[in-house]
Design an enzyme around this catalytic site. Structure first.
Site, PDB file in Angstrom:
ATOM      1  N   TYR A   1       0.807  -1.167  -0.012  1.00 41.43           N
ATOM      2  CA  TYR A   1      -0.063  -0.040  -0.301  1.00 41.43           C
ATOM      3  C   TYR A   1       0.980   1.311   0.079  1.00 41.43           C
ATOM      4  O   TYR A   1       1.991   1.282   0.193  1.00 41.43           O
ATOM      5  CB  TYR A   1      -0.908  -0.107   1.411  1.00 41.43           C
ATOM      6  CG  TYR A   1      -0.405   0.532   2.562  1.00 41.43           C
ATOM      7  CD1 TYR A   1       0.503  -0.404   3.264  1.00 41.43           C
ATOM      8  CD2 TYR A   1      -0.513   1.617   3.094  1.00 41.43           C
ATOM      9  CE1 TYR A   1       1.086  -0.083   4.314  1.00 41.43           C
ATOM     10  CE2 TYR A   1       0.118   2.049   4.236  1.00 41.43           C
ATOM     11  CZ  TYR A   1       0.784   0.921   4.873  1.00 41.43           C
ATOM     12  OH  TYR A   1       1.462   1.466   6.110  1.00 41.43           O
TER      13      TYR A   1
ATOM     14  N   LYS B   1       6.767  -1.732   2.004  1.00 47.63           N
ATOM     15  CA  LYS B   1       5.388  -1.154   2.654  1.00 47.63           C
ATOM     16  C   LYS B   1       4.282  -2.243   2.278  1.00 47.63           C
ATOM     17  O   LYS B   1       3.373  -1.996   1.786  1.00 47.63           O
ATOM     18  CB  LYS B   1       4.725   0.177   2.029  1.00 47.63           C
ATOM     19  CG  LYS B   1       4.075   0.837   2.784  1.00 47.63           C
ATOM     20  CD  LYS B   1       4.228   2.448   2.374  1.00 47.63           C
ATOM     21  CE  LYS B   1       3.173   3.365   2.948  1.00 47.63           C
ATOM     22  NZ  LYS B   1       3.468   3.233   4.374  1.00 47.63           N
TER      23      LYS B   1
ATOM     24  N   GLU C   1      12.849   2.870  13.519  1.00 41.77           N
ATOM     25  CA  GLU C   1      11.851   3.947  13.052  1.00 41.77           C
ATOM     26  C   GLU C   1      10.659   3.908  14.251  1.00 41.77           C
ATOM     27  O   GLU C   1      10.903   3.535  15.443  1.00 41.77           O
ATOM     28  CB  GLU C   1      11.388   3.761  11.586  1.00 41.77           C
ATOM     29  CG  GLU C   1      10.542   2.233  11.523  1.00 41.77           C
ATOM     30  CD  GLU C   1      10.038   1.889  10.187  1.00 41.77           C
ATOM     31  OE1 GLU C   1       9.729   3.023   9.588  1.00 41.77           O
ATOM     32  OE2 GLU C   1       9.846   0.774   9.823  1.00 41.77           O
TER      33      GLU C   1
ATOM     34  N   LEU D   1      11.417   1.552   7.103  1.00 38.18           N
ATOM     35  CA  LEU D   1      10.558   1.933   5.690  1.00 38.18           C
ATOM     36  C   LEU D   1      11.465   3.059   5.022  1.00 38.18           C
ATOM     37  O   LEU D   1      11.636   4.144   5.842  1.00 38.18           O
ATOM     38  CB  LEU D   1       9.194   2.293   5.549  1.00 38.18           C
ATOM     39  CG  LEU D   1       8.406   2.650   4.484  1.00 38.18           C
ATOM     40  CD1 LEU D   1       8.022   1.018   4.093  1.00 38.18           C
ATOM     41  CD2 LEU D   1       7.137   3.292   4.941  1.00 38.18           C
TER      42      LEU D   1
HETATM   43  N1  PDD Z   1       2.809   5.611   7.453  1.00 46.16           N
HETATM   44  N2  PDD Z   1       7.543   3.968   8.741  1.00 46.16           N
HETATM   45  C1  PDD Z   1       6.478   3.363   8.891  1.00 46.16           C
HETATM   46  C2  PDD Z   1       6.193   1.930   9.592  1.00 46.16           C
HETATM   47  C3  PDD Z   1       5.218   3.615   8.206  1.00 46.16           C
HETATM   48  O1  PDD Z   1       4.360   3.111   8.223  1.00 46.16           O
HETATM   49  C4  PDD Z   1       5.446   5.258   7.367  1.00 46.16           C
HETATM   50  C5  PDD Z   1       3.904   5.848   7.113  1.00 46.16           C
HETATM   51  C6  PDD Z   1       6.651   5.910   7.553  1.00 46.16           C
HETATM   52  C7  PDD Z   1       6.617   7.123   6.811  1.00 46.16           C
HETATM   53  O2  PDD Z   1       6.695   7.208   5.544  1.00 46.16           O
HETATM   54  P1  PDD Z   1       6.164   8.154   4.454  1.00 46.16           P
HETATM   55  O3  PDD Z   1       7.051   9.342   4.800  1.00 46.16           O
HETATM   56  O4  PDD Z   1       6.449   7.697   3.127  1.00 46.16           O
HETATM   57  O5  PDD Z   1       4.831   8.367   4.679  1.00 46.16           O
HETATM   58  C8  PDD Z   1       7.737   5.199   8.123  1.00 46.16           C
HETATM   59  C9  PDD Z   1       1.703   5.495   6.572  1.00 46.16           C
HETATM   60  C10 PDD Z   1       1.578   7.106   6.500  1.00 46.16           C
HETATM   61  C11 PDD Z   1       0.434   4.984   7.004  1.00 46.16           C
HETATM   62  O6  PDD Z   1       0.655   3.577   7.203  1.00 46.16           O
HETATM   63  O7  PDD Z   1      -0.742   5.473   7.125  1.00 46.16           O
END
Ligand code: PDD
Length: 285
Positions: A32, A149, A182, A206
Protein backbone atom coordinates in the site's frame (compact mmCIF):
# COMPACT_ATOMS: atom_id res chain seq x y z
CA UNK A 1 -19.45 10.18 1.30
CA UNK A 2 -16.12 9.42 -0.29
CA UNK A 3 -15.68 7.99 -3.74
CA UNK A 4 -13.41 4.98 -3.95
CA UNK A 5 -11.86 2.97 -6.77
CA UNK A 6 -12.04 -0.82 -6.86
CA UNK A 7 -10.89 -2.99 -9.76
CA UNK A 8 -11.59 -0.54 -12.54
CA UNK A 9 -14.70 1.23 -11.21
CA UNK A 10 -15.38 4.32 -9.15
CA UNK A 11 -18.11 4.06 -6.52
CA UNK A 12 -19.20 5.36 -3.10
CA UNK A 13 -16.91 3.68 -0.55
CA UNK A 14 -19.87 1.89 1.07
CA UNK A 15 -20.44 0.01 -2.18
CA UNK A 16 -16.86 -1.24 -2.50
CA UNK A 17 -16.85 -4.97 -1.73
CA UNK A 18 -14.13 -7.61 -1.98
CA UNK A 19 -14.17 -11.39 -1.68
CA UNK A 20 -13.33 -12.82 1.77
CA UNK A 21 -10.90 -15.04 -0.17
CA UNK A 22 -8.91 -11.99 -1.23
CA UNK A 23 -5.34 -12.61 -0.07
CA UNK A 24 -5.12 -9.07 1.22
CA UNK A 25 -7.89 -9.99 3.66
CA UNK A 26 -6.67 -13.53 4.49
CA UNK A 27 -2.90 -12.98 4.60
CA UNK A 28 -2.21 -9.24 4.48
CA UNK A 29 -0.68 -10.19 1.12
CA UNK A 30 -0.38 -6.79 -0.51
CA UNK A 31 1.37 -3.46 -0.79
CA UNK A 32 0.00 0.00 0.00
CA UNK A 33 0.83 3.68 -0.20
CA UNK A 34 -0.46 6.90 1.28
CA UNK A 35 0.12 10.01 -0.88
CA UNK A 36 -0.72 13.39 0.67
CA UNK A 37 -2.51 16.02 -1.41
CA UNK A 38 -3.27 19.63 -0.51
CA UNK A 39 -5.76 21.67 -2.58
CA UNK A 40 -5.28 19.32 -5.51
CA UNK A 41 -1.47 19.22 -5.35
CA UNK A 42 0.19 15.94 -4.41
CA UNK A 43 3.48 15.68 -2.49
CA UNK A 44 5.91 13.02 -3.70
CA UNK A 45 3.60 11.33 -6.21
CA UNK A 46 6.45 9.80 -8.27
CA UNK A 47 8.54 8.49 -5.34
CA UNK A 48 5.40 7.05 -3.70
CA UNK A 49 4.42 5.16 -6.85
CA UNK A 50 7.99 4.01 -7.47
CA UNK A 51 8.17 2.66 -3.90
CA UNK A 52 4.90 0.81 -4.48
CA UNK A 53 6.19 -0.65 -7.73
CA UNK A 54 9.35 -1.88 -6.01
CA UNK A 55 7.26 -3.36 -3.17
CA UNK A 56 5.07 -5.21 -5.67
CA UNK A 57 8.16 -6.55 -7.40
CA UNK A 58 9.68 -7.61 -4.05
CA UNK A 59 6.66 -9.79 -3.26
CA UNK A 60 6.08 -11.02 -6.81
CA UNK A 61 2.78 -9.28 -7.63
CA UNK A 62 2.60 -8.43 -11.32
CA UNK A 63 0.53 -5.37 -12.12
CA UNK A 64 0.85 -3.69 -15.45
CA UNK A 65 0.11 -0.07 -14.46
CA UNK A 66 2.15 2.87 -15.75
CA UNK A 67 2.90 6.09 -13.86
CA UNK A 68 0.22 7.70 -16.01
CA UNK A 69 -2.35 5.12 -14.90
CA UNK A 70 -1.59 5.86 -11.24
CA UNK A 71 -1.61 9.58 -11.89
CA UNK A 72 -5.00 9.42 -13.61
CA UNK A 73 -6.42 7.42 -10.68
CA UNK A 74 -5.09 9.88 -8.10
CA UNK A 75 -6.29 12.94 -10.05
CA UNK A 76 -9.75 11.47 -10.45
CA UNK A 77 -10.01 10.59 -6.73
CA UNK A 78 -8.84 14.08 -5.78
CA UNK A 79 -11.49 15.64 -8.03
CA UNK A 80 -14.26 13.25 -6.89
CA UNK A 81 -13.47 13.89 -3.22
CA UNK A 82 -13.39 17.68 -3.12
CA UNK A 83 -9.67 18.40 -3.64
CA UNK A 84 -9.10 19.46 -0.01
CA UNK A 85 -6.45 18.06 2.35
CA UNK A 86 -6.46 14.41 1.41
CA UNK A 87 -4.50 11.26 2.03
CA UNK A 88 -4.77 9.09 -1.06
CA UNK A 89 -4.64 5.44 -0.02
CA UNK A 90 -3.48 3.03 -2.75
CA UNK A 91 -3.63 -0.71 -2.16
CA UNK A 92 -2.76 -3.68 -4.35
CA UNK A 93 -3.31 -7.19 -3.06
CA UNK A 94 -2.36 -10.43 -4.78
CA UNK A 95 -6.06 -10.97 -5.52
CA UNK A 96 -8.78 -13.48 -4.67
CA UNK A 97 -8.33 -17.22 -5.16
CA UNK A 98 -11.04 -19.91 -4.86
CA UNK A 99 -9.33 -21.51 -1.87
CA UNK A 100 -7.02 -20.66 1.02
CA UNK A 101 -3.54 -21.88 0.24
CA UNK A 102 -0.29 -20.18 1.21
CA UNK A 103 1.47 -20.59 -2.17
CA UNK A 104 0.98 -17.79 -4.71
CA UNK A 105 -1.95 -18.84 -6.91
CA UNK A 106 -1.42 -18.72 -10.64
CA UNK A 107 -3.62 -16.71 -12.97
CA UNK A 108 -5.40 -14.50 -10.48
CA UNK A 109 -5.66 -10.77 -11.05
CA UNK A 110 -4.42 -8.40 -8.34
CA UNK A 111 -7.08 -6.42 -6.50
CA UNK A 112 -6.56 -2.67 -6.87
CA UNK A 113 -8.32 -0.51 -4.28
CA UNK A 114 -7.97 3.21 -3.59
CA UNK A 115 -9.82 5.81 -1.58
CA UNK A 116 -9.14 9.14 0.06
CA UNK A 117 -9.42 10.32 3.64
CA UNK A 118 -9.18 13.76 5.13
CA UNK A 119 -5.88 14.75 6.66
CA UNK A 120 -5.02 17.79 8.78
CA UNK A 121 -4.09 20.98 6.95
CA UNK A 122 -0.41 21.06 5.97
CA UNK A 123 1.71 21.76 9.06
CA UNK A 124 2.91 25.34 9.27
CA UNK A 125 6.50 26.06 10.23
CA UNK A 126 5.53 27.86 13.44
CA UNK A 127 6.46 26.64 16.92
CA UNK A 128 3.24 28.05 18.37
CA UNK A 129 1.00 26.27 15.86
CA UNK A 130 2.50 22.81 15.50
CA UNK A 131 1.30 19.90 17.63
CA UNK A 132 4.05 18.61 19.94
CA UNK A 133 4.16 14.80 20.06
CA UNK A 134 4.74 12.49 23.00
CA UNK A 135 6.12 9.02 22.32
CA UNK A 136 6.79 5.73 24.07
CA UNK A 137 9.75 3.46 23.36
CA UNK A 138 9.87 -0.30 22.98
CA UNK A 139 11.81 -3.16 21.42
CA UNK A 140 10.98 -3.49 17.70
CA UNK A 141 9.23 -6.85 17.42
CA UNK A 142 8.14 -6.63 13.76
CA UNK A 143 9.48 -8.76 10.93
CA UNK A 144 12.82 -8.40 9.13
CA UNK A 145 11.43 -6.89 5.93
CA UNK A 146 10.28 -3.54 7.22
CA UNK A 147 11.55 -1.86 4.02
CA UNK A 148 8.53 -3.38 2.21
CA UNK A 149 5.35 -1.33 2.67
CA UNK A 150 3.23 -4.40 3.26
CA UNK A 151 -0.45 -4.28 4.13
CA UNK A 152 0.34 -6.85 6.87
CA UNK A 153 0.57 -4.23 9.61
CA UNK A 154 -0.28 -6.17 12.77
CA UNK A 155 3.21 -5.68 14.21
CA UNK A 156 2.96 -1.94 13.59
CA UNK A 157 -0.59 -1.78 14.94
CA UNK A 158 0.43 -3.53 18.19
CA UNK A 159 3.37 -1.18 18.65
CA UNK A 160 1.22 1.88 17.97
CA UNK A 161 -1.40 0.64 20.44
CA UNK A 162 1.28 0.17 23.09
CA UNK A 163 2.16 3.88 22.97
CA UNK A 164 -1.47 4.89 22.66
CA UNK A 165 -2.43 3.00 25.81
CA UNK A 166 0.34 4.86 27.64
CA UNK A 167 -1.27 8.15 26.59
CA UNK A 168 1.28 8.79 23.84
CA UNK A 169 0.98 9.60 20.14
CA UNK A 170 3.54 7.15 18.74
CA UNK A 171 6.06 4.49 19.71
CA UNK A 172 9.77 4.64 18.89
CA UNK A 173 11.22 1.22 18.08
CA UNK A 174 14.69 -0.14 18.96
CA UNK A 175 16.36 -3.30 17.69
CA UNK A 176 18.12 -5.95 19.82
CA UNK A 177 21.27 -3.78 19.89
CA UNK A 178 19.25 -0.85 21.28
CA UNK A 179 19.55 1.04 18.00
CA UNK A 180 16.66 3.16 16.77
CA UNK A 181 14.85 1.73 13.73
CA UNK A 182 11.79 3.96 13.21
CA UNK A 183 8.35 4.47 14.79
CA UNK A 184 5.25 2.31 14.28
CA UNK A 185 3.97 4.50 11.41
CA UNK A 186 6.71 7.12 10.96
CA UNK A 187 10.45 7.48 10.44
CA UNK A 188 12.48 9.02 13.24
CA UNK A 189 15.17 11.70 13.47
CA UNK A 190 17.24 13.20 16.28
CA UNK A 191 19.22 16.42 16.50
CA UNK A 192 22.49 16.58 18.46
CA UNK A 193 24.54 19.80 18.58
CA UNK A 194 22.84 21.12 15.46
CA UNK A 195 23.33 17.95 13.38
CA UNK A 196 20.26 16.12 12.04
CA UNK A 197 20.70 12.35 12.36
CA UNK A 198 18.50 9.50 11.13
CA UNK A 199 19.10 5.73 10.89
CA UNK A 200 20.40 4.53 7.49
CA UNK A 201 18.09 2.67 5.11
CA UNK A 202 18.08 -1.09 5.48
CA UNK A 203 15.60 -3.90 6.09
CA UNK A 204 14.74 -2.54 9.55
CA UNK A 205 12.80 0.51 8.38
CA UNK A 206 10.60 1.87 5.66
CA UNK A 207 12.33 4.15 3.14
CA UNK A 208 9.93 6.99 3.96
CA UNK A 209 9.22 9.55 1.27
CA UNK A 210 9.00 12.34 3.86
CA UNK A 211 12.37 11.18 5.26
CA UNK A 212 13.83 11.35 1.75
CA UNK A 213 12.44 14.85 1.11
CA UNK A 214 13.69 16.10 4.51
CA UNK A 215 17.23 14.85 3.78
CA UNK A 216 17.11 16.30 0.29
CA UNK A 217 15.91 19.80 1.24
CA UNK A 218 18.49 19.95 4.06
CA UNK A 219 21.35 18.84 1.79
CA UNK A 220 20.34 21.25 -0.96
CA UNK A 221 20.15 24.11 1.52
CA UNK A 222 23.49 23.09 3.02
CA UNK A 223 23.38 25.08 6.27
CA UNK A 224 22.47 22.19 8.59
CA UNK A 225 24.65 19.09 8.82
CA UNK A 226 22.93 15.76 8.08
CA UNK A 227 24.03 12.22 8.97
CA UNK A 228 22.50 8.85 8.10
CA UNK A 229 23.94 6.52 10.74
CA UNK A 230 22.94 4.25 13.61
CA UNK A 231 21.32 6.01 16.54
CA UNK A 232 21.51 4.52 20.04
CA UNK A 233 18.83 4.59 22.72
CA UNK A 234 21.14 6.81 24.84
CA UNK A 235 21.42 9.32 22.00
CA UNK A 236 17.64 9.46 21.65
CA UNK A 237 17.22 10.00 25.39
CA UNK A 238 19.81 12.80 25.47
CA UNK A 239 19.09 14.41 22.06
CA UNK A 240 18.37 18.13 21.77
CA UNK A 241 15.45 17.39 19.42
CA UNK A 242 13.53 14.31 18.30
CA UNK A 243 11.21 14.27 15.27
CA UNK A 244 8.98 11.74 13.58
CA UNK A 245 8.07 12.06 9.91
CA UNK A 246 5.31 10.72 7.69
CA UNK A 247 3.32 11.80 4.68
CA UNK A 248 0.34 13.08 6.64
CA UNK A 249 2.33 14.63 9.53
CA UNK A 250 5.36 15.96 7.64
CA UNK A 251 7.93 16.68 10.41
CA UNK A 252 6.36 16.28 13.84
CA UNK A 253 8.44 17.57 16.78
CA UNK A 254 8.56 15.20 19.77
CA UNK A 255 8.81 16.94 23.13
CA UNK A 256 8.52 13.92 25.42
CA UNK A 257 9.99 10.39 25.23
CA UNK A 258 8.74 7.93 27.87
CA UNK A 259 7.53 10.84 29.98
CA UNK A 260 10.94 12.58 29.90
CA UNK A 261 11.34 16.00 28.26
CA UNK A 262 13.35 16.11 25.03
CA UNK A 263 16.10 18.75 25.41
CA UNK A 264 14.60 21.68 27.30
CA UNK A 265 11.08 20.41 26.56
CA UNK A 266 10.48 23.10 23.91
CA UNK A 267 10.14 22.69 20.17
CA UNK A 268 13.58 23.21 18.67
CA UNK A 269 15.09 25.71 16.24
CA UNK A 270 16.39 23.00 13.91
CA UNK A 271 12.83 21.64 13.60
CA UNK A 272 11.67 25.15 12.69
CA UNK A 273 14.37 25.61 10.05
CA UNK A 274 13.74 22.14 8.58
CA UNK A 275 9.94 22.41 8.47
CA UNK A 276 10.35 25.83 6.82
CA UNK A 277 12.53 24.29 4.08
CA UNK A 278 10.14 21.35 3.75
CA UNK A 279 7.06 23.56 3.41
CA UNK A 280 8.78 25.65 0.75
CA UNK A 281 10.07 22.69 -1.28
CA UNK A 282 7.64 19.81 -0.89
CA UNK A 283 5.61 20.37 -4.05
CA UNK A 284 8.78 19.94 -6.13
CA UNK A 285 8.77 16.23 -5.29
N1 PDD B 1 2.89 5.42 7.33
N2 PDD B 1 7.56 4.03 8.66
C1 PDD B 1 6.41 3.35 8.71
C2 PDD B 1 6.38 2.03 9.42
C3 PDD B 1 5.24 3.88 8.13
O1 PDD B 1 4.09 3.20 8.17
C4 PDD B 1 5.31 5.16 7.50
C5 PDD B 1 4.12 5.78 6.84
C6 PDD B 1 6.54 5.83 7.48
C7 PDD B 1 6.70 7.16 6.79
O2 PDD B 1 6.69 7.01 5.39
P1 PDD B 1 6.23 8.19 4.42
O3 PDD B 1 7.04 9.38 4.77
O4 PDD B 1 6.52 7.69 3.08
O5 PDD B 1 4.76 8.43 4.68
C8 PDD B 1 7.65 5.22 8.05
C9 PDD B 1 1.72 5.70 6.54
C10 PDD B 1 1.46 7.14 6.30
C11 PDD B 1 0.53 4.92 7.08
O6 PDD B 1 0.72 3.73 7.30
O7 PDD B 1 -0.56 5.45 7.19
Amino acid sequence: MSIAFLDGSYMPIEQAKISPLDRGFLFGDGIYEVVPSYAGKMVGFAPHVLRMKSGLEAIGIKLDWSMDDWSELCQRLIAENGAGNLGIYLHVSRGADNKRHHAFPENIAPTVFAFTFEIAAAPIADKAKVKPYKVSTTRDLRWERCHIKSTALLGNVLHFQQGYEQGNDETLLFNADNQLTEASACNAFIVIDGTVITPPLDNQLLPGITRQIVLDVLRKDGRIKVEERSVSMDEVMSADEVWITSSSKEIAPVTEVDGKAVGNGEIGDIWLATQTLYSAGKFDY
